[in-house]
Structure formats: structure tokens, C-alpha cells
Motif scaffolding. Structure first.
Motif, short mmCIF file in Angstrom:
data_model
loop_
_atom_site.label_atom_id
_atom_site.label_comp_id
_atom_site.label_asym_id
_atom_site.label_seq_id
_atom_site.Cartn_x
_atom_site.Cartn_y
_atom_site.Cartn_z
N ASP A 177 37.06 -23.41 118.50
CA ASP A 177 36.34 -22.13 119.18
C ASP A 177 37.34 -21.44 119.96
OD1 ASP A 177 34.11 -22.88 118.15
OD2 ASP A 177 33.37 -23.91 119.68
N LEU A 178 38.27 -22.13 120.68
CA LEU A 178 39.29 -21.67 121.67
C LEU A 178 40.14 -20.85 120.87
CD1 LEU A 178 40.52 -21.22 124.38
CD2 LEU A 178 41.70 -23.36 124.16
N THR A 179 40.61 -21.39 119.60
CA THR A 179 41.67 -20.46 118.54
C THR A 179 41.02 -19.25 118.38
OG1 THR A 179 42.48 -22.65 117.81
CG2 THR A 179 42.82 -20.70 116.80
N LYS A 180 39.65 -19.13 118.02
CA LYS A 180 39.00 -17.85 117.54
C LYS A 180 38.91 -17.00 118.85
CE LYS A 180 36.13 -20.46 113.96
NZ LYS A 180 34.66 -20.59 113.48
N GLU A 181 38.56 -17.64 119.93
CA GLU A 181 38.59 -16.48 120.94
C GLU A 181 39.97 -15.98 121.36
OE1 GLU A 181 37.03 -16.83 125.92
OE2 GLU A 181 36.93 -18.64 124.56
N LEU A 182 40.86 -16.96 121.36
CA LEU A 182 42.36 -16.33 121.37
C LEU A 182 42.72 -15.43 120.51
CD1 LEU A 182 44.19 -19.58 122.55
CD2 LEU A 182 43.62 -17.51 123.99
N GLN A 183 42.30 -15.42 119.11
CA GLN A 183 42.76 -14.64 118.07
C GLN A 183 41.98 -13.25 118.56
OE1 GLN A 183 41.44 -16.64 114.63
NE2 GLN A 183 43.43 -17.79 114.42
N SER A 184 40.66 -13.46 118.90
CA SER A 184 39.75 -12.14 119.08
C SER A 184 40.44 -11.45 120.28
CB SER A 184 38.42 -12.61 119.41
OG SER A 184 37.48 -11.51 119.78
N GLN A 185 40.94 -12.20 121.39
CA GLN A 185 41.58 -11.40 122.56
C GLN A 185 42.82 -10.66 122.16
OE1 GLN A 185 41.80 -14.82 125.56
NE2 GLN A 185 39.73 -14.26 125.79
N SER A 186 43.41 -11.75 121.03
CA SER A 186 44.97 -11.31 120.79
C SER A 186 44.69 -9.78 120.01
CB SER A 186 45.52 -12.09 119.75
OG SER A 186 46.65 -11.71 119.54
N ALA A 187 43.57 -9.70 118.86
CA ALA A 187 43.39 -8.59 118.22
C ALA A 187 42.74 -7.33 119.02
CB ALA A 187 42.03 -8.97 117.22
N GLU A 188 42.07 -7.69 120.22
CA GLU A 188 41.55 -6.69 121.20
C GLU A 188 42.82 -6.14 121.74
OE1 GLU A 188 39.13 -4.07 123.22
OE2 GLU A 188 38.96 -5.26 121.36
N LEU A 189 43.70 -7.03 122.32
CA LEU A 189 44.95 -6.56 123.05
C LEU A 189 45.73 -5.84 121.98
CD1 LEU A 189 46.75 -6.72 125.55
CD2 LEU A 189 47.64 -8.77 124.58
N GLN A 190 46.08 -6.04 120.81
CA GLN A 190 46.79 -5.57 119.92
C GLN A 190 45.92 -4.04 119.68
OE1 GLN A 190 49.52 -6.14 118.50
NE2 GLN A 190 49.75 -4.23 117.36
N ARG A 191 44.64 -3.82 119.44
CA ARG A 191 44.07 -2.57 119.30
C ARG A 191 44.23 -1.57 120.79
NH1 ARG A 191 39.52 -0.20 121.06
NH2 ARG A 191 38.82 -1.79 122.39
N LYS A 192 44.29 -2.24 121.87
CA LYS A 192 44.75 -1.41 123.27
C LYS A 192 45.81 -1.16 123.03
CE LYS A 192 40.69 -3.55 126.11
NZ LYS A 192 40.36 -4.35 127.35
N GLN A 193 46.91 -1.94 122.68
CA GLN A 193 48.02 -1.38 122.70
C GLN A 193 48.42 -0.33 121.75
OE1 GLN A 193 50.40 -5.00 121.69
NE2 GLN A 193 50.61 -5.75 124.01
N GLU A 194 47.80 -0.28 120.65
CA GLU A 194 47.91 0.80 119.75
C GLU A 194 47.20 2.14 120.30
OE1 GLU A 194 45.83 -0.60 116.16
OE2 GLU A 194 47.61 -1.96 115.42
N GLU A 195 46.01 1.95 120.95
CA GLU A 195 45.49 3.02 121.64
C GLU A 195 46.61 3.54 122.73
OE1 GLU A 195 41.85 1.61 123.32
OE2 GLU A 195 40.69 1.76 121.17
N LEU A 196 47.16 2.76 123.54
CA LEU A 196 47.97 3.13 124.53
C LEU A 196 49.25 3.89 123.84
CD1 LEU A 196 48.81 3.25 127.49
CD2 LEU A 196 49.87 0.95 127.06
N GLN A 197 49.57 3.31 122.74
CA GLN A 197 50.78 4.11 122.24
C GLN A 197 50.48 5.29 121.61
OE1 GLN A 197 51.94 1.29 119.08
NE2 GLN A 197 53.20 -0.04 120.32
N HIS A 198 49.33 5.56 121.12
CA HIS A 198 48.77 6.71 120.59
C HIS A 198 48.53 7.84 121.90
CE1 HIS A 198 46.69 9.62 118.09
NE2 HIS A 198 45.60 9.81 118.97
#
Length: 212
Positions: A177-198
Motif C-alpha cells: 500500500d505504501l509503495t502504491k501511495e508513493l508511486q501515486s505521489q511520484s506520478a502527481e509530482l511528475q505531473r506538477k513538474q510538467e505543468e510548471l515547466q509548461h
């Protein structure tokens, strides 16, 4: 050659034969007792192997032991360590299995007062895993007490293994469960980074247009 046996010698011979018969009877009884112990210990140990559900195992144990030792009522209490206690004496016990009618949670008492009650702690490395209570209207023979004393160690090992396995599975699920949560947070962080770059790219474009 004819040997004449005196009356006194006949008496001695009779006594010797009687003693031999008595010794043979005692040896046979000891062997039968030991065979009964060994066969039941082996049978119960084999019965418990491979079991994974604590309540199922608890019911199997109490349903097997109670009639085997001539008891009329039995109760199996599991230690509840949902909240870690600093003092072992603070541990509460929950009734998880019973055998016979009207077994009460508080004391295992029944409508008729039993003449003999045995309370057996199930230990593993001096830690109480469970408590087994057996009540009978007759005294427990020594051979039954021996069986109960010897089988407690086996039950302690089985329960400890099951508890350890259950705890390991719980930790594995938590880890997944923790791994899934970390993966989800990582994906969300990646999305926010892409939005910031845009956004940064748009700002740079706007700045260039303003400079022009």
C-alpha cells in the motif's frame, strides 16, 4: 534324574511367578501409556500442520483435547495484543473457541460445578500466547495431565508461527500500500513538474514577446 521339590520351594516358585506376572503387567501398562501419549501427540501435531486461520486452529485444538482427556467442557482464550502492553499482566484474553454446552466467557463455568479444572498457559519463549481451560466432573488421570503438559509446547510453536506469518502478511500488505501511495505521489509530482515547466515556457514566451 528326579528332583523332589520341597513345599517351601513351591511357595517361593509361586511367589516368583506372581512377581514376574506383576512386573510384566506393569511394563505392559507403561508401554501402552507411552504408546497412547506418542500416538496422540503425533496425531495432533500433524493435524495442526499447514493451518493458517487462528480461530479454526483454536476450535480444532479444543474440540480434540476436551474429549480426549475426558473433560466435559473446554475453552480456548487467545491473548489480545492489539494494544501493546508494557506489563505482560495487562494482556487481556478473548474467548475464541469452546467445547461443550454453556461455556461462559468470564470463567468457563457451567450449570453443574465441575470437580476438576485445569488452566493451561500456551507459551512460546516464556510469552503467553493463549490459555486453555478444561473442566471435568472427574479428576484428570496422570496420563491425561502428561499429554496436556507435553502438547502445550507444540501448540505454542504452532500459534507463534501462525501469528508471525499473519504479522508478516500484514506488513507486506502495508508495504505494498505504501509503495502504491508513493508511486501515486511520484506520478502527481511528475505531473506538477510538467505543468510548471509548461508554465515557465509560456512565461518565457510572453517575456520574449514583451521584449520585442
Amino acid at each position: 534324574q528326579i528332583t523332589i521339590t520341597a513345599p517351601g520351594e513351591l511357595g517361593d516358585l509361586k511367589d516368583n511367578i506372581n512377581q514376574m506376572i506383576e512386573n510384566l503387567r506393569a511394563t505392559t501398562a507403561r508401554n501402552e501409556t507411552q504408546d497412547w501419549l506418542n500416538s496422540n501427540l503425533a496425531r495432533i501435531s500433524a493435524m495442526l500442520q499447514g493451518q493458517r486461520n487462528l480461530r479454526t486452529v483454536s476450535q480444532m485444538i479444543i474440540s480434540e483435547l476436551t474429549p480426549l482427556v475426558g473433560a466435559h467442557f473446554g475453552a480456548f482464550y487467545m491473548a489480545d495484543r492489539s494494544v501493546d502492553a508494557a506489563d505482560e499482566g495487562d494482556v487481556e484474553f478473548e474467548l475464541v473457541a469452546g467445547f461443550g454446552p454453556d461455556v461462559k466467557v468470564r470463567s468457563g463455568a457451567v450449570d453443574a460445578v465441575p470437580s476438576s479444572v485445569i488452566v493451561l498457559p500456551v507459551l512460546f519463549e516464556e510469552r503467553v500466547q493463549a490459555v486453555i481451560e478444561l473442566a471435568s466432573f472427574h479428576p484428570f488421570p496422570d496420563v491425561h495431565r502428561q499429554l496436556l503438559s507435553q502438547i502445550m509446547e507444540t501448540i505454542g510453536v504452532v500459534l507463534n508461527t501462525m501469528l508471525a506469518t499473519t504479522r508478516t502478511e500484514e506488513l507486506l500488505v502495508q508495504s505494498q500500500d505504501l509503495t502504491k501511495e508513493l508511486q501515486s505521489q511520484s506520478a502527481e509530482l511528475q505531473r506538477k513538474q510538467e505543468e510548471l515547466q509548461h508554465t515557465n515556457a509560456e512565461i518565457e514566451l510572453a517575456r520574449g514577446e514583451l521584449e520585442e
